[in-house]
Every structure is written in C-alpha cells, then in structure tokens.
Write a protein that holds these residues in place. Structure first.
Motif, PDB file in Angstrom:
ATOM      1  N   GLN A 219      38.635  14.307  26.954  1.00  0.00           N
ATOM      2  CA  GLN A 219      39.216  13.701  26.224  1.00  0.00           C
ATOM      3  C   GLN A 219      40.262  12.579  27.099  1.00  0.00           C
ATOM      4  O   GLN A 219      40.048  11.561  26.808  1.00  0.00           O
ATOM      5  N   GLY A 220      40.736  13.000  28.083  1.00  0.00           N
ATOM      6  CA  GLY A 220      41.630  12.047  29.031  1.00  0.00           C
ATOM      7  C   GLY A 220      40.824  10.643  29.437  1.00  0.00           C
ATOM      8  O   GLY A 220      41.187   9.738  29.587  1.00  0.00           O
ATOM      9  N   ASP A 221      39.533  11.202  29.960  1.00  0.00           N
ATOM     10  CA  ASP A 221      38.638  10.123  30.651  1.00  0.00           C
ATOM     11  C   ASP A 221      38.235   8.946  29.531  1.00  0.00           C
ATOM     12  O   ASP A 221      38.020   7.932  30.086  1.00  0.00           O
ATOM     13  N   THR A 222      38.299   9.360  28.194  1.00  0.00           N
ATOM     14  CA  THR A 222      37.905   8.037  27.299  1.00  0.00           C
ATOM     15  C   THR A 222      39.011   7.157  27.221  1.00  0.00           C
ATOM     16  O   THR A 222      38.685   5.901  26.832  1.00  0.00           O
ATOM     17  N   GLU A 223      40.213   7.562  27.439  1.00  0.00           N
ATOM     18  CA  GLU A 223      41.266   6.853  27.105  1.00  0.00           C
ATOM     19  C   GLU A 223      41.281   5.402  27.950  1.00  0.00           C
ATOM     20  O   GLU A 223      41.283   4.393  27.594  1.00  0.00           O
ATOM     21  N   PRO A 224      41.263   5.404  29.179  1.00  0.00           N
ATOM     22  CA  PRO A 224      41.236   4.425  30.242  1.00  0.00           C
ATOM     23  C   PRO A 224      39.979   3.655  30.127  1.00  0.00           C
ATOM     24  O   PRO A 224      39.661   2.316  30.284  1.00  0.00           O
ATOM     25  N   ALA A 225      38.911   4.514  29.666  1.00  0.00           N
ATOM     26  CA  ALA A 225      37.581   3.938  29.849  1.00  0.00           C
ATOM     27  C   ALA A 225      37.488   2.729  28.724  1.00  0.00           C
ATOM     28  O   ALA A 225      36.952   1.760  28.983  1.00  0.00           O
ATOM     29  N   SER A 226      38.069   2.839  27.532  1.00  0.00           N
ATOM     30  CA  SER A 226      38.141   1.898  26.418  1.00  0.00           C
ATOM     31  C   SER A 226      38.850   0.630  26.857  1.00  0.00           C
ATOM     32  O   SER A 226      38.587  -0.402  26.541  1.00  0.00           O
ATOM     33  N   VAL A 227      39.756   0.964  27.644  1.00  0.00           N
ATOM     34  CA  VAL A 227      40.691  -0.231  28.003  1.00  0.00           C
ATOM     35  C   VAL A 227      39.630  -0.954  29.055  1.00  0.00           C
ATOM     36  O   VAL A 227      39.609  -2.179  29.147  1.00  0.00           O
ATOM     37  N   GLU A 228      38.972  -0.331  29.766  1.00  0.00           N
ATOM     38  CA  GLU A 228      38.322  -0.949  30.790  1.00  0.00           C
ATOM     39  C   GLU A 228      36.958  -1.603  30.040  1.00  0.00           C
ATOM     40  O   GLU A 228      36.818  -3.068  30.505  1.00  0.00           O
ATOM     41  N   GLN A 229      36.316  -1.165  29.080  1.00  0.00           N
ATOM     42  CA  GLN A 229      35.283  -1.879  28.386  1.00  0.00           C
ATOM     43  C   GLN A 229      35.919  -3.191  27.741  1.00  0.00           C
ATOM     44  O   GLN A 229      35.062  -4.036  27.375  1.00  0.00           O
ATOM     45  N   GLN A 230      37.041  -3.267  27.296  1.00  0.00           N
ATOM     46  CA  GLN A 230      37.582  -4.172  26.445  1.00  0.00           C
ATOM     47  C   GLN A 230      38.310  -5.359  27.172  1.00  0.00           C
ATOM     48  O   GLN A 230      39.078  -6.066  26.599  1.00  0.00           O
ATOM     49  N   ARG A 231      38.722  -5.075  28.674  1.00  0.00           N
ATOM     50  CA  ARG A 231      39.587  -5.953  29.395  1.00  0.00           C
ATOM     51  C   ARG A 231      39.453  -7.519  29.449  1.00  0.00           C
ATOM     52  O   ARG A 231      40.241  -8.093  29.486  1.00  0.00           O
ATOM     53  N   LEU A 232      38.042  -8.012  28.996  1.00  0.00           N
ATOM     54  CA  LEU A 232      37.833  -9.382  28.902  1.00  0.00           C
ATOM     55  C   LEU A 232      38.005  -9.954  27.493  1.00  0.00           C
ATOM     56  O   LEU A 232      37.777 -11.159  27.299  1.00  0.00           O
ATOM     57  N   LEU A 233      38.012  -9.031  26.552  1.00  0.00           N
ATOM     58  CA  LEU A 233      37.963  -9.476  25.003  1.00  0.00           C
ATOM     59  C   LEU A 233      39.107 -10.674  24.679  1.00  0.00           C
ATOM     60  O   LEU A 233      38.809 -11.482  23.703  1.00  0.00           O
ATOM     61  N   GLY A 234      40.141 -10.606  25.207  1.00  0.00           N
ATOM     62  CA  GLY A 234      41.321 -11.566  24.959  1.00  0.00           C
ATOM     63  C   GLY A 234      40.862 -12.946  25.215  1.00  0.00           C
ATOM     64  O   GLY A 234      41.349 -13.704  24.384  1.00  0.00           O
ATOM     65  N   HIS A 235      40.103 -13.159  26.252  1.00  0.00           N
ATOM     66  CA  HIS A 235      39.414 -14.483  26.302  1.00  0.00           C
ATOM     67  C   HIS A 235      38.689 -15.186  25.023  1.00  0.00           C
ATOM     68  O   HIS A 235      38.708 -16.408  25.037  1.00  0.00           O
ATOM     69  N   THR A 236      38.114 -14.333  24.212  1.00  0.00           N
ATOM     70  CA  THR A 236      37.454 -14.943  23.219  1.00  0.00           C
ATOM     71  C   THR A 236      37.843 -14.476  21.757  1.00  0.00           C
ATOM     72  O   THR A 236      37.266 -14.391  20.611  1.00  0.00           O
ATOM     73  N   CYS A 237      39.174 -14.221  21.553  1.00  0.00           N
ATOM     74  CA  CYS A 237      39.949 -13.707  20.321  1.00  0.00           C
ATOM     75  C   CYS A 237      39.643 -14.575  19.349  1.00  0.00           C
ATOM     76  O   CYS A 237      39.727 -15.714  19.417  1.00  0.00           O
TER      77      CYS A 237
END
Length: 466
Positions: free
Chosen positions: A115-133
C-alpha cells in the motif's frame, strides 16, 4: 527540530524518543525525494492547499497558500474504539491487535509496504503534468492530490517505523528508493509503472486507480490490527477528493467533446478529444486497475482474511457471517481454451468479491459521464470493458479477450487492439493538445470548466500564484 511543527500528529510522537529519532532520520530523505521526484518546476510557488490538522469530521483540514516543500505532512489516526475486536476471520471476536502478532508479521508488513509503495509512485508518475495544466483550478487539484499522496506515504511509514523495528526502517527507506517505471527498481504494482504524461491519463488514473485505493483502504480499515485500521479510515477522508478530481475531470472532458461535436463531428479539427480516444483511455486504465486487486483465486486473500488482517468492503455493515469458512463463489475461468464456470471457496475468492464492489462503483461514474453526453444531445455512450479484457494478473492473464469478454486468439487481439487501446498516434494527438493555461478564469479548449470552485472559491480564483 520541533517535530510537531513539521509533522502534525495525534500519535504522541513527542513521547516516543525511538520513533522520533527514526522519523527525524527519514524526513530529510523524504524531502530529498520530494524535491527530486515531486511536481517539477513548481516547488517555490504558493498553492492554495488543504492541510490535515485533526481527525474530527468538522474542521479536520485547513486551507491556505503553502509552498509544497513546506507542506506539513502529518500522521493522523482515527480515535481508538473502546474494547475494539477483530471483526472477521478465525479470530473473530478476539481483542483487536494493538501490536503486530508474530505469526502474522510478514503478511502484515507485506500489506503495508505494498500500500505504501503506491503513494510515492503516483507522485512520480504525475511530476511533469503541471507544465501542461488546462487551468489553475486543475493545477491546484493536481498538487493537492500529490501532497496528500505524500501524506499517505507518511501514514504507512509511521506504521513501519513504529511497529516493525529495523525491518520497518529498512522498508521505509526502500519506499524512497524505488521509482515508477524504472527498469531496475520499479514500483511493486504494474499500474504504478505506467506513464501518466497527459491530463486525460491523469483523470483516468484518479478515477480508476485511486478508486482501487478506496477499496483497498476500505478493506484494511476493517483490519484487526487496530493501528492500521485507524490509519486507513482517516486516509479515506482524503482519498475522496482524489476520486472527485478524476470523476469530474473526465465528465468535463466528455461534456466539452459533446459541445464541440455540435459544431463539427470531427472534433479533432476543433482541438477536442474524440469520444473513441476517451473510450480507449478508459479501457486501458480500468483494466490495469482491475489487476491491482490480485488474482481471482488467491490463497493470500484467504490467509489475510483468516488472520483478521484484511476484510471485505464494509465488512460490518454488509455481512452477517464474518467467518466465511463455508460457502463458495462462482466465477468464469479458462480451461482447455474455453470459458467455464468454477466454484471457488469463498475465502479464496475475496479479491474477486472486492473487485466486484469496485466495478459497481465505477459504473456509477460511467452513468454520470453518459448523462453529460445526453444533456448535450448526443446518443453515443461510453462503457466499461469486461473484467477479462486486457488483464495481466490472475486467471485471465496470458489469454486474450475482446471488450465484451469473449475469448479470442492472440492474433485477433493484435489485429483489433488499435480499436480498444490507445495507439501511439492517439497518445501523440492527446499530448499535442496539452498546452498550459495559467491565467485565472481561463481554461483549455478541450475541457469544460467545473461546475464550481473549491471550498467556496470561484473558478476564477488564483489557486496557484505563478
């Protein structure tokens, strides 16, 4: 360090010197990970975020502008229940576990680490999305999801550090060492190694993959290990917003596509996302999220239930038999190249029972999106593919099915998958639409504005100060 100032909590950290030392050592490593793998390019910006400050149903969160590295990641557990009991399994009715039972130590650690491993994983997957909001409203929602996934990591790390000694400390360190999509040190679950590099991916992820999180956390909120149950109950409070972001985000994309179709059936010419591409993204993320529940026939699910570690969704509300030692569950499996029914002992089918609850919840989202289509005068409808489609875990892995669940040959699947799953051209087209819109009150052409803003603020509010 004033630990409460940095880590608001209701677990008396100040009274546990050993745990204080462990978390003081872990905190700088966490912040290094956040700077390296958290939202790229926005660490110094003021974001209008909610921060958990208590567990009460009223006033549990505080809203204000915060720079994300200064966010106060906290540790909150629901209040303990007097005379808490194990609510299911072989030890049903026994006093709830306040410490880790030795015979269940490995299983419980595995549950918490996964369960814990999923939490930072999603942050990593989404780290560049702010540039195309597509808007400041959406940018703020992305960052809210990110910081709360970080807090959920803290929640699991607290359990590892507080209850598992050196093993727990090692596991907590490893949670910061794995990376989403890294071929050498990938995240544990495959859905969390998939790219999430455009906003249609993001909305599908928060709709389908975060919704899996709701059902996993709900099953763990029934746990006889009371610290885990109390932790997950509070995490569900925050998880609701993540699913809201995905559900309403997809609804807004669908609505805008329907609006553009009134002008031109070929919405590509107007910079919209065709319904058939939206359907392919739904098929992709829904099928990968189904895998997160594990195999349809599982000895682990039986063992976790027997031990009182992981229950069913709303175990106490929906069931009268909390032992489930008898009974069976019928499911379709592949035998000799054909789909045939098989009766499985109920405890061994609990992953499938939980998956069924999840599917019914997802269907409600589809109904909302299809209502958006109907409201705009369209007769097209979106759908969920069959549970057997595009599966990589469980009874259906290694076989090929169409979206109706019919068994087909690998050759036929290869010929038809372009109609069911996003192609490289589909993904490239969606990425071509991802241009940032950061003026307050403005929004990208491919998505409709939300029905309302956040916490009483209008859509035009400056949710992120750039």
């Amino acid at each position: 360090m004033n630990l409460y100032d940095r880590i608001p909590n209701n677990v008396n950290l100040s009274e546990d010197k050993r745990l204080q030392r462990a978390l003081e050592k872990w905190l700088p490593n966490y912040l290094d990970w956040w700077h390296d793998m958290g939202p790229d390019g926005f660490q110094d910006k003021d974001v209008w975020l909610r921060t958990a400050i208590d567990v009460g149903s009223e006033g549990w969160a505080h809203f204000d502008y915060v720079k994300m590295p200064d966010y106060r990641w906290g540790i909150f557990l629901e209040p303990p229940q007097a005379d808490a009991r194990v609510g299911f399994g072989d030890n049903y009715g026994a006093p709830a576990y306040q410490e880790v039972p030795g015979e269940f130590r490995n299983s419980l650690r595995r549950i918490i680490v996964t369960q814990g491993d999923t939490e930072p994983a999603s942050v990593e997957q989404q780290r560049l999305l702010g540039h195309t909001c597509p808007s400041l409203y959406d940018l703020r929602n992305l960052f809210q999801v990110n910081v709360e996934e970080g807090r959920h990591l803290w929640a699991m790390v607290y359990l590892l550090q507080a209850y598992f000694g050196r093993d727990g400390r090692d596991e907590a360190d490893a949670l910061l060492e794995r990376r989403s999509g890294n071929p050498d040190k990938p995240r544990i679950l495959e859905a969390f190694n998939q790219p999430c590099d455009d906003w249609l991916n993001f909305f599908c992820f928060t709709m389908f993959t975060d919704r899996d999180g709701k059902y996993q956390l709900s099953a763990l909120a029934e746990s006889g290990f009371e610290p885990l149950a109390r932790t997950c109950r509070f995490m569900l409070t925050e998880e609701a917003h993540h699913m809201f972001v995905g559900d309403t985000g997809l609804s807004r994309v669908v609505r805008r596509t329907a609006q553009l179709m009134k002008q031109n059936e070929n919405v590509r010419e107007l910079g919209g996302i065709p319904l058939e591409i939206i359907q392919k993204y739904i098929n992709f993320w829904f099928s990968y999220s189904l895998d997160l529940f594990g195999g349809e026939i599982s000895s682990n699910s039986a063992d976790f239930f027997a031990a009182g570690l992981k229950g069913r969704f709303k175990e106490q509300e929906q069931y009268t038999d909390h032992v489930a030692a008898e009974g069976s569950f019928s499911m379709m499996v592949v035998e000799s190249g054909k789909l045939v029914p098989r009766e499985v002992p109920l405890r061994n089918a609990l992953n499938e029972v939980l998956r069924g609850e999840y599917v019914r919840d997802c269907e409600k989202g589809l109904a909302r999106w299809n209502k958006a289509l109907a409201d705009e005068g369209r007769n097209q409808r979106l759908y969920l593919p069959n549970n057997r489609f595009h599966r990589h875990v469980g009874e259906y892995a290694g076989h090929r099915f169409d979206t109706d669940g019919n068994l087909i040959t690998p050759e036929e699947f290869e010929q038809r998958k372009g109609a069911w799953l996003p192609s490289s051209d589909d993904r490239e087209y969606v990425r071509s639409l991802m241009h940032p819109v950061t003026e307050p009150g403005k929004i990208a052409n491919w998505i409709a504005p939300p029905a309302s803003g956040i916490k009483g603020k209008p859509f035009e509010y400056e949710y992120v100060r750039l």
